[in-house]
Scaffold this motif. Structure first.
Motif: not given
Ligand SMILES: Cc1cc2nc3c(=O)[nH]c(=O)nc-3n(C[C@H](O)[C@H](O)[C@H](O)COP(=O)(O)OP(=O)(O)OC[C@H]3O[C@@H](n4cnc5c(N)ncnc54)[C@H](O)[C@@H]3O)c2cc1C
Length: 534
Positions: A17, A36, A49, A106, A163, A287, A300-301
């Motif tokens: 993201t 990060e 996916a 990922q 985060e 998230d 994730m999408n």
């Protein structure tokens, strides 16, 4: 080099993201820092996916080919109940060039996004953690702790909280993360599978003991996921290959032999989201804003698409092209999408591996799904996220009734003809006319030159203001059968359709709607004169 202590945007977190957000903003030239807390890229496969809608968005950004070349396509999914095939979900029916689920680790998704960011001059700052945040009326101050222990204070115009689930910022702002932890415990492992399990589909086995799923990565490599593991295993940290094998033996009627485990994990699925996506100048994406069961491969999408929705809006505000009220439409667009994904993933998890009443209901319903084209279409277009729309957002304005395309809809993956004597003879894909940094105004079905000139003259009056953000393209139906999807979407009457930079329809009107389009533009964008004076 000294770090910018006053970036326009600070992004906390370099998962998919945060990386997608940084990529969007850097393309618009926004001065951005992305920090990060980890000291380097993650090494575990996690989300695998990648859905059709994400690939469509990545295509407009020139990145889809890299994903498709590296990933493995599954064209369907087989769902078995008590030893029988119940449903074959056929992804080839998805009305998109990406009519499959792409399986890719990922780590690779993040690498591609990170390298694209670097190619645009951006870079992740590793080992830097956001520890505190303070909101001012026109800025946000964050405290950053570097890996060497040094502390830095940064004041940015906006902050994006990417985060993930354990967001410091969300907690500091006191935002509730409402929902629940699902009862089910899941185990997973990335393995090689010997046997005749086809890798063109994924396989889900629903059994009395729980769910077992195998997702193909290509060759004989699969991700094994199982719910409701035995009590001892549920308390373990990392399932062993023997434990995963025992779950396969118990739940699959295929002779499956696992070997070469590269990663395994155990987790509880949560189903939670925040009630609003921004507080002052702090925005939550991914998230940090919503977490759900991995069923359906949505998390994730959704996060990447949150970032794409917010990115152009923040950039236009920072450029002075629009007021902050555009940012309210981030919540209006995305909250309904998140709610719907949360309830669907929870339902999917319960139906296939959850309480026995729900499972038996699913087993009864499954043959109907298998045979119903309508149900297949809904299942696939929802999982692929192409059905998602922003029809109820204030940014979606519709003055037209011809064709199925409605303000707020995704731009369909269809071919169009460019009319005009110098235009190419062959039909072209509509997505190739779109630019992720600009609006596109499609003038469709204008056979009458006079009508077109009237629209152009009316729009010309506004040309000194927001229309400089817009590219204009004339389109028509390709000849013959190839023209049907175009006519289905755009109808046959002349229409004007404004496409947003994220490839959703903002405004749709007929040949007499040019004045309405100007009003729409004036409502959302700052007139040039005002911008120059500012
Ligand atoms: C087993 C599993 C399988 C999944 N499968 C799928 C799938 O197939 N498809 C799918 O779409 N989704 C799937 N998901 C969900 C997906 O992994 C997440 O939705 C996705 O990672 C969310 O991305 P994010 O960037 O929002 O958050 P994250 O990936 O959690 O990234 C957040 C980043 O922020 C960093 N960070 C945290 N706090 C700070 C701080 N204070 N300062 C600086 N940095 C900080 C973290 O270190 C992390 O790198 C799966 C999840 C799991 C666990």
């Amino acid at each position: 080099m000294a770090k910018d202590s006053n970036p326009q945007v600070l992004i906390a977190g370099a998962g998919p993201t945060g990386l997608a957000a940084a990529l969007e903003l850097s393309r618009f030239g926004v001065r951005t820092r992305i920090v990060e807390e980890m000291e380097g890229p993650g090494s575990t496969s996690r989300a695998i996916a990648v859905q059709a809608r994400t690939l469509e968005e990545l295509e407009i950004r020139g990145l889809a080919d890299q994903f498709v070349e590296l990933g493995h396509r599954a064209e369907g999914g087989d769902i078995y109940g008590d030893g029988k095939l119940l449903v074959h979900v056929d992804f080839t029916k998805i009305p998109s060039r990406y009519n499959f689920v792409l399986f890719l680790a990922q780590t690779e998704t993040e690498r591609i996004l990170r390298e694209a960011l670097e190619a645009q001059g951006g870079a992740v700052e590793w080992g830097v953690k956001v520890t505190a945040i303070g909101l001012e009326p026109s800025s946000v101050t964050t405290v950053l702790e570097h890996a060497d222990g040094s502390i830095e204070e940064v004041t940015a115009a906006y902050v994006i909280d990417a985060e993930g689930a354990h967001s410091v910022i969300r907690n500091t702002l006191g935002l509730q993360f409402k929902g629940k932890t699902l009862e089910e415990t899941f185990v997973l492992g990335d393995v090689q599978v010997d046997g005749n399990l086809p890798n063109s589909s994924f396989h889900i086995f629903s059994s009395e003991s729980g769910l077992l799923a195998l997702f193909p990565f290509g060759g004989s490599q699969f991700r094994v996921v199982a719910s409701n593991p035995p009590r001892d295993l549920a308390k373990a940290k990392m399932p062993t290959i023997e434990e995963l094998q025992a779950l396969c033996d118990q739940r699959s009627h295929f002779p499956i032999k696992l070997r070469d485990l590269t990663w395994s994990s155990i987790f509880h699925a949560n189903s939670r989201m925040v009630g609003n996506l921004h507080v002052g100048r702090v925005f939550l994406d991914g998230d940090a804003a919503h977490i759900h069961s991995p069923a359906g491969g949505q998390g994730m999408n959704t996060g990447i698409q949150d970032a794409i929705n917010l990115g152009w809006k923040l950039a236009l505000v920072l450029e002075g092209n629009t007021s902050e009220k555009l940012l309210d439409t981030y919540d209006q667009d995305r909250i309904p999408v998140m709610r719907s994904i949360l309830s669907r993933t929870e339902a999917m998890t319960n139906a296939m591996g959850g309480p026995s009443t729900l499972r038996s209901f699913f087993l009864h319903l499954a043959p109907w799904i298998a045979n119903s084209e309508f149900a297949q279409e809904i299942a696939t277009s929802r999982i692929s996220q192409i059905q998602m729309n922003y029809r109820n957002s204030a940014l979606s304005e519709d003055h037209f009734g011809d064709g199925s395309l409605t303000a707020g809809d995704r731009v369909p993956d269809i071919t169009v003809r460019i009319p005009g004597k110098d235009a190419p003879k062959e039909a072209t894909r509509l997505s190739t006319l779109l630019d992720a940094s600009r609006f596109t105004l499609l003038l469709a079905n204008f056979q009458n030159v006079e009508a077109l000139e009237t629209v152009r003259a009316t729009l010309g009056k506004a040309a000194s203001t927001w229309l400089e953000l817009v590219d204009v393209a004339k389109v028509a139906a390709p000849d013959g059968d190839a023209g049907k999807p175009f006519a289905d979407a755009f109808g046959v009457k002349p229409s004007i359709t404004l496409i947003r930079p994220d490839a959703y329809v903002g405004f749709r009107g007929g040949e007499s709607s040019a004045e309405d389009l100007i009003k729409y533009g004036d409502k959302w964008f700052t007139p040039a004169a005002q911008r120059q004076a500012a």
